[in-house]
Structure formats: structure tokens, C-alpha cells
Design an enzyme around this catalytic site. Sequence first.
Site, PDB file in Angstrom:
ATOM      1  N   CYS A  43       0.980  -1.191  -0.031  1.00 54.63           N
ATOM      2  CA  CYS A  43      -0.028  -0.080  -0.106  1.00 54.63           C
ATOM      3  C   CYS A  43       0.898   1.280  -0.028  1.00 54.63           C
ATOM      4  CB  CYS A  43      -0.878   0.036   1.181  1.00 54.63           C
ATOM      5  SG  CYS A  43      -2.134  -1.304   1.569  1.00 54.63           S
ATOM      6  N   ASP A  44       0.311   2.344  -0.515  1.00 55.42           N
ATOM      7  CA  ASP A  44       0.953   3.578  -0.491  1.00 55.42           C
ATOM      8  C   ASP A  44       0.083   4.748  -0.546  1.00 55.42           C
ATOM      9  OD1 ASP A  44       3.903   4.719  -0.540  1.00 55.42           O
ATOM     10  OD2 ASP A  44       2.467   6.009  -1.990  1.00 55.42           O
ATOM     11  N   SER A  45       0.088   5.663   0.320  1.00 57.05           N
ATOM     12  CA  SER A  45      -0.840   6.888   0.288  1.00 57.05           C
ATOM     13  C   SER A  45       0.005   8.249  -0.246  1.00 57.05           C
ATOM     14  CB  SER A  45      -1.381   7.044   1.662  1.00 57.05           C
ATOM     15  OG  SER A  45      -2.033   5.905   2.005  1.00 57.05           O
TER      16      SER A  45
ATOM     17  N   GLY B 208      -3.204   3.728  -2.972  1.00 52.59           N
ATOM     18  CA  GLY B 208      -2.834   2.528  -3.709  1.00 52.59           C
ATOM     19  C   GLY B 208      -2.632   1.241  -3.000  1.00 52.59           C
TER      20      GLY B 208
END
Length: 210
Positions: free
Chosen positions: A75-77, A112
Site C-alpha cells: 500500500c502507499d498513500s 494505492g
Amino acid sequence: MTPHLILASASPARTKLLREAGIRHTTLVSDVDEAAVAAGYGELDAYDTSLLLARAKAEAVASLPEAEDALVVGCDSIFEFDGEAHGKPYEPDVARARIRRMSGSSGVLHTGHWLVDNREDGSGATIGGVNSATVHFGVMSEQEVDAYVASGEPLHCAGSFTIDGLGGAFIERIEGDPHTVVGLSISTLRALLASAGVPVTDLWESSDPA
């Protein structure tokens, strides 16, 4: 056999989300150079950047021997404000400047997600998705901005804020999935798992091992 899910993240908030959702998992942190990965793809918006970095993290961990026969989610924000993509500020002066601009305004947090199915008898899927939520901030005084930055909390958070910590006091409302703002949408993970042929219920703590 009960599926093994690996979270490719060191984020305590994401681990807590999975734990509170009853989803069994372990963590394995990637050594992805986020800036280098993003630079390699040129000009990308916040939405695409969040998905690109989530994929890079998931695939990096999936390539490790420890991830053999497992499902890996990365995940990445990225916070989008006034058309600009904001990752982690790291420096107090950067965080302070951003938070002053955000006070009394709103922006969009894009998270994501990328899932790699490494299971021997799995689908072989490598799939992703982005969940976005609009965050509305209350007006903050200079004293509040300074105190929040001095706490250190916003320095390592996308967009310089959290909703599940001290920063929650300054968020008036969320449009969208609140889990997205924490850093991992459980509903998006459920959809990705389903695409790989894995019901989320198979990962529940209460499920009996095969």
C-alpha cells in the site's frame, strides 16, 4: 490450506486496521526507494503515484524467499492538495507550511493497493486498485499548528496528518472510506482478494485452519 497474507509495510496503522478487521497476516518490509521509483516513471499524478508505489512495494516483498506460497499486499498513500502531490514531509518546516495551507480547506487522500498471489496453487494474480477519500480540515490556530508539528506525528505521514492519532482533532469530516485515510481500505483489499479467488473470510482470525 489457510492462505498466508503478508503486509508489505512497516506501518503500525495498517497492521492495526487488519488486526481490528480480524484478518490474519504477518508483515515484511520492502526496501523500495520510493523517490527513485517515482522518478523513473516521470510526471505522474497523485492517484497513479500511489498505485505505482504500492505495486513496487508488493512486488519487492513478493520476490523474497520469505514470501513463497503467500499473498502479498502493498500500500502507499499520497495526499493531493491544490493539484499537488504530497507524500511524507519529514522536515518540520515542510510540515508546518503544508498544514497552514490545509487549515480550513480540503484535499484528497489516494491510497494505492497492490496484491501479488505467490501461492503455489494460487491464481498468479498481480492486481491493484486505488481508493480515494476527501478530507476536510477545520481552521487551525498558529499555536495548534506549532504544537502538532512539535509532536512529530505529521512528519512521517502522507499529507502531514493522521486521522487515527493527534491529527484527528483537526479533521471535520471525510467523504469516502475512512480506512483509506488511515492507509489501507479493507473493502478494496477484499475486492482484490476476491479477484485472486480468495474470500476475505478465509483470512479471518476465527476461521479454522485447514
